[in-house]
Design a protein around this motif. Structure first.
Motif, PDB file in Angstrom:
ATOM      1  N   LYS A 146       3.359  -7.442   1.206  1.00  0.00           N
ATOM      2  CA  LYS A 146       4.629  -6.994   0.638  1.00  0.00           C
ATOM      3  C   LYS A 146       4.481  -5.616  -0.004  1.00  0.00           C
ATOM      4  O   LYS A 146       5.341  -4.743   0.148  1.00  0.00           O
ATOM      5  CB  LYS A 146       5.118  -8.010  -0.398  1.00  0.00           C
ATOM      6  N   ALA A 147       3.357  -5.415  -0.706  1.00  0.00           N
ATOM      7  CA  ALA A 147       3.118  -4.139  -1.386  1.00  0.00           C
ATOM      8  C   ALA A 147       2.959  -2.999  -0.385  1.00  0.00           C
ATOM      9  O   ALA A 147       3.514  -1.909  -0.570  1.00  0.00           O
ATOM     10  CB  ALA A 147       1.889  -4.241  -2.274  1.00  0.00           C
ATOM     11  N   VAL A 148       2.199  -3.236   0.681  1.00  0.00           N
ATOM     12  CA  VAL A 148       1.971  -2.153   1.648  1.00  0.00           C
ATOM     13  C   VAL A 148       3.211  -1.891   2.497  1.00  0.00           C
ATOM     14  O   VAL A 148       3.473  -0.744   2.901  1.00  0.00           O
ATOM     15  CB  VAL A 148       0.739  -2.455   2.530  1.00  0.00           C
ATOM     16  N   LYS A 149       3.990  -2.919   2.755  1.00  0.00           N
ATOM     17  CA  LYS A 149       5.235  -2.719   3.503  1.00  0.00           C
ATOM     18  C   LYS A 149       6.184  -1.809   2.743  1.00  0.00           C
ATOM     19  O   LYS A 149       6.836  -0.926   3.321  1.00  0.00           O
ATOM     20  CB  LYS A 149       5.910  -4.077   3.765  1.00  0.00           C
ATOM     21  N   LYS A 150       6.241  -1.992   1.431  1.00  0.00           N
ATOM     22  CA  LYS A 150       7.103  -1.155   0.601  1.00  0.00           C
ATOM     23  C   LYS A 150       6.622   0.295   0.565  1.00  0.00           C
ATOM     24  O   LYS A 150       7.433   1.232   0.591  1.00  0.00           O
ATOM     25  CB  LYS A 150       7.149  -1.718  -0.817  1.00  0.00           C
ATOM     26  N   ALA A 151       5.312   0.478   0.528  1.00  0.00           N
ATOM     27  CA  ALA A 151       4.753   1.827   0.378  1.00  0.00           C
ATOM     28  C   ALA A 151       4.585   2.564   1.705  1.00  0.00           C
ATOM     29  O   ALA A 151       4.485   3.796   1.723  1.00  0.00           O
ATOM     30  CB  ALA A 151       3.394   1.749  -0.328  1.00  0.00           C
ATOM     31  N   ARG A 152       4.560   1.840   2.776  1.00  0.00           N
ATOM     32  CA  ARG A 152       4.194   2.421   4.089  1.00  0.00           C
ATOM     33  C   ARG A 152       5.048   3.623   4.497  1.00  0.00           C
ATOM     34  O   ARG A 152       4.488   4.656   4.935  1.00  0.00           O
ATOM     35  CB  ARG A 152       4.220   1.360   5.171  1.00  0.00           C
ATOM     36  N   PRO A 153       6.372   3.576   4.392  1.00  0.00           N
ATOM     37  CA  PRO A 153       7.171   4.737   4.817  1.00  0.00           C
ATOM     38  C   PRO A 153       6.754   6.043   4.124  1.00  0.00           C
ATOM     39  O   PRO A 153       6.658   7.088   4.770  1.00  0.00           O
ATOM     40  CB  PRO A 153       8.602   4.331   4.449  1.00  0.00           C
ATOM     41  N   LYS A 154       6.510   5.998   2.829  1.00  0.00           N
ATOM     42  CA  LYS A 154       6.122   7.202   2.088  1.00  0.00           C
ATOM     43  C   LYS A 154       4.712   7.651   2.458  1.00  0.00           C
ATOM     44  O   LYS A 154       4.438   8.839   2.578  1.00  0.00           O
ATOM     45  CB  LYS A 154       6.210   6.948   0.582  1.00  0.00           C
ATOM     46  N   LEU A 155       3.805   6.687   2.644  1.00  0.00           N
ATOM     47  CA  LEU A 155       2.424   7.044   2.961  1.00  0.00           C
ATOM     48  C   LEU A 155       2.302   7.640   4.357  1.00  0.00           C
ATOM     49  O   LEU A 155       1.555   8.587   4.588  1.00  0.00           O
ATOM     50  CB  LEU A 155       1.521   5.815   2.841  1.00  0.00           C
ATOM     51  N   GLU A 156       3.050   7.100   5.317  1.00  0.00           N
ATOM     52  CA  GLU A 156       2.955   7.593   6.671  1.00  0.00           C
ATOM     53  C   GLU A 156       3.744   8.886   6.877  1.00  0.00           C
ATOM     54  O   GLU A 156       3.532   9.596   7.863  1.00  0.00           O
ATOM     55  CB  GLU A 156       3.414   6.530   7.657  1.00  0.00           C
ATOM     56  N   ALA A 157       4.604   9.203   5.921  1.00  0.00           N
ATOM     57  CA  ALA A 157       5.370  10.455   5.996  1.00  0.00           C
ATOM     58  C   ALA A 157       4.592  11.631   5.472  1.00  0.00           C
ATOM     59  O   ALA A 157       5.009  12.796   5.591  1.00  0.00           O
ATOM     60  CB  ALA A 157       6.685  10.311   5.233  1.00  0.00           C
ATOM     61  N   SER A 158       3.450  11.365   4.854  1.00  0.00           N
ATOM     62  CA  SER A 158       2.655  12.439   4.231  1.00  0.00           C
ATOM     63  C   SER A 158       2.011  13.334   5.290  1.00  0.00           C
ATOM     64  O   SER A 158       1.671  12.888   6.375  1.00  0.00           O
ATOM     65  CB  SER A 158       1.574  11.821   3.348  1.00  0.00           C
TER      66      SER A 158
END
Length: 248
Positions: free
Chosen positions: A236-248
């Protein structure tokens, strides 16, 4: 906050200690004690033991004589290393390359704590180094990278900073059970798909360590999960953060 030691069974103890940010706000810290199949002990991280916790540890470890090694798994957690070396002078001290430069008075092992040699030496433990982010970030304020350790026998995970739980009980009502460290994005390597690599690593770890029961993290409250709960919370934590992390 007074120091506390928790017996999590199967030869694993977690010690929750004090660390005051700027000498004022106590954000806490930790170390863990593990009994090996040989009967000897290793510490995960360094901490200056005091009072009743120190007495308890010394009783368990034959006045410290049975402490074989101290594995310092977070490159930026160096404050207590020198004192730990004085308290357990017969132990072998393992650390990152940063430990060697920051605390040169300690007689560090030639084997880095994140090396295959250490993992093979302590087969009772499982280790995982994050992918896609710096283990030792160039920016000293970025602490997302650390070596994660799991003790399968007690279903306990010892983690510094990389993953966190709400630091205070009052926050648990409004925050998720597990969070990625707030500096994770800043810790990403300057490489193609670094964010994707990190997220894929988190997902695989969640699956591999899904039966974790005790989540022990620095600066956080301990979390006890039912089987599968750790996996669910981390996904759940990584799903929430994934869009921002992969946009870097």
């Amino acid at each position: 906050m007074s120091d506390k030691i928790y017996d999590l069974g199967a030869g694993f103890w977690n010690i929750q200690g004090t660390f005051k940010l700027g000498g004022v706000v106590d954000i806490g810290t930790q170390c863990s004690l593990v009994q090996l199949e040989s009967g000897k002990f290793v510490f995960l991280d360094s901490y200056e033991l005091t009072d009743e916790v120190r007495k308890h540890v010394m009783k368990l470890t034959n006045d410290g004589q049975d402490v074989e090694a101290v594995l310092n798994v977070h490159p930026f957690h160096t404050v207590h290393c020198a004192q730990m070396a004085k308290d357990f002078p017969h132990a072998t001290f393992y650390g990152s390359s940063r430990h060697r430069t920051e605390v040169p008075e300690v007689d560090w092992s030639d084997d880095l704590v994140e090396s295959d040699a250490v993992a093979e030496r302590y087969s009772e433990l499982e280790f995982s180094l994050p992918e896609g982010i710096h283990y030792i970030a160039p920016n000293d304020s970025v602490h997302a990278g650390s070596l994660l350790v799991r003790h399968p026998a007690s279903k306990s995970v010892h983690i510094d900073d990389t993953f966190m739980s709400p630091p205070f009980k009052i926050l648990k009502a409004v925050l998720p059970e597990l969070m990625l460290h707030p500096t994770t994005k800043k810790a990403l390597k300057d490489e193609p798909n670094a964010g994707e690599q990190y997220c894929d690593w988190v997902i695989q770890l969640a699956h591999d360590w899904r039966d974790t029961h005790n989540f022990c993290a620095a600066h956080s409250e301990m979390v006890k999960f039912e089987i599968g709960g750790f996996e669910k919370a981390l996904l759940k934590a990584v799903k929430k953060a994934r869009p921002k992390l992969e946009a870097s």
